[in-house]
Design an enzyme around this catalytic site. Structure first.
Site, mmCIF file in Angstrom:
data_model
loop_
_atom_site.group_PDB
_atom_site.id
_atom_site.type_symbol
_atom_site.label_atom_id
_atom_site.label_comp_id
_atom_site.label_asym_id
_atom_site.label_seq_id
_atom_site.Cartn_x
_atom_site.Cartn_y
_atom_site.Cartn_z
ATOM 1 N N ARG A 3 37.360 38.746 37.684
ATOM 2 C CA ARG A 3 36.971 37.417 37.204
ATOM 3 C C ARG A 3 38.200 36.509 37.175
ATOM 4 N NH1 ARG A 3 35.400 40.742 32.448
ATOM 5 N NH2 ARG A 3 37.235 40.995 31.132
ATOM 6 N N ASP B 253 47.084 41.327 34.506
ATOM 7 C CA ASP B 253 46.201 41.913 33.491
ATOM 8 C C ASP B 253 46.345 43.439 33.459
ATOM 9 O OD1 ASP B 253 44.318 41.862 31.478
ATOM 10 O OD2 ASP B 253 42.602 41.860 32.850
ATOM 11 N N ASN C 244 43.467 33.259 24.754
ATOM 12 C CA ASN C 244 44.207 34.414 24.208
ATOM 13 C C ASN C 244 44.604 34.235 22.732
ATOM 14 O OD1 ASN C 244 45.769 35.249 27.376
ATOM 15 N ND2 ASN C 244 44.118 36.332 26.343
#
Ligand code: IPE
Ligand code: IPE
Ligand code: MG
Length: 255
Positions: free
Chosen positions: A198, A28, A76
């Site tokens: 997360r 990420d 996504n």
């Protein structure tokens, strides 16, 4: 696919070796990496592929056997259409460019996730890469694409229902054998770059006893040094699997 007998962390205490055998990564921070440089978000995705190439090499050098990476989540698709389309094209392009190198390096390539939504070109490139590398055993690279942890569990459940009409109960072993990671031990180490802490619907079932590591490093900046930081954090953990520290000291983990 058949259950290959990997120990479930909730059914028994897995034997854990010094280093992580299986690493799972949420790659990420690509968009923020690009934005910091006044580049379009997608430039971060392109750089992210390079970071992945380096990470695969570094994992192999460190004796890791399985690397599972989150490339595109089932959520996504909510992104702008042009970014989604760029990501799909990048996947095809990277796969076509890298597949021979993966194969020459003894890497087995797999994709987990719902493939039904992929365009034919991508589905074909994936199927070809999986077939070409199917006999490789040195390193297992798994790309989670259009993957969601909830989808995985539900998909497994639905397969069981279809295969066993009238079934009224399912046990852990039966379910685990139908999950998309049925060919691998549970991840030892989970890494998420980009600063968010997360799981974002990644391997919900498989992460039950995985050591979690979060770093602010943005994915395109992730390198062998950053991997070593994550691995040394892992070495510092005590994996108790429900037991006490004293039990571990007494060598009970091998009992
Ligand atoms: C991760 O980077 C790559 C994908 C989700 C495909 P992001 O694109 O989420 O980057 P940030 O989180 O916006 O910085
Ligand atoms: C998770 O990243 C999925 C991938 C890295 C492919 P996201 O950037 O999509 O996650 P959220 O939306 O911040 O939770
Ligand atoms: Mg993100």
């Amino acid at each position: 696919m058949a259950d290959q007998g990997f120990v479930s962390s909730t059914q028994a205490v897995p034997q854990t070796s010094a280093g992580p055998r299986h690493i799972a990564i949420i790659m990420d921070g690509n968009g923020r990496w690009a934005r910091k440089r006044f580049l379009p978000r997608v430039a971060g995705h392109t750089r992210g592929v390079e970071a992945l190439r380096g990470t695969i090499t570094a994992c192999i050098e460190r004796g890791v056997e399985y690397l599972t990476i989150f490339a595109f989540s089932s959520e996504n698709w909510r992104r702008p259409a042009d970014e989604v389309s760029f990501l799909m094209q990048l996947f095809i392009k990277s796969l076509k460019k890298e597949v021979n190198r993966l194969h020459q390096n003894g890497i087995r390539f797999r994709v987990i996730g719902d493939r039904t939504r992929f365009e034919p070109l991508l589905a074909e490139a994936i199927a070809e890469a999986e077939a070409l590398t199917a006999g490789n055993t040195r390193f297992q690279l798994t790309v989670a694409a259009n993957y969601g942890g909830r989808w995985d569990v539900l998909n497994a459940m639905n397969r069981l229902l279809a295969q066993n009409p009238g079934i009224t109960e399912v046990d852990e072993r039966m379910l685990a054998a139908e999950l998309s990671m049925n060919f691998a031990p549970e991840p030892d180490l989970f890494i998420r770059t980009g600063g968010e802490e997360r799981i974002s619907n990644f391997l919900l079932w498989q992460l039950a006893y995985t050591e979690l590591y979060f770093t602010a490093t943005l994915w395109p900046d992730f390198d062998a040094k950053a991997l070593d930081l994550a691995i040394s954090s892992y070495w510092g953990r005590e994996r108790r699997f429900g037991r006490t520290s004293e039990q571990l000291g007494a060598g009970a983990e091998h009992a």
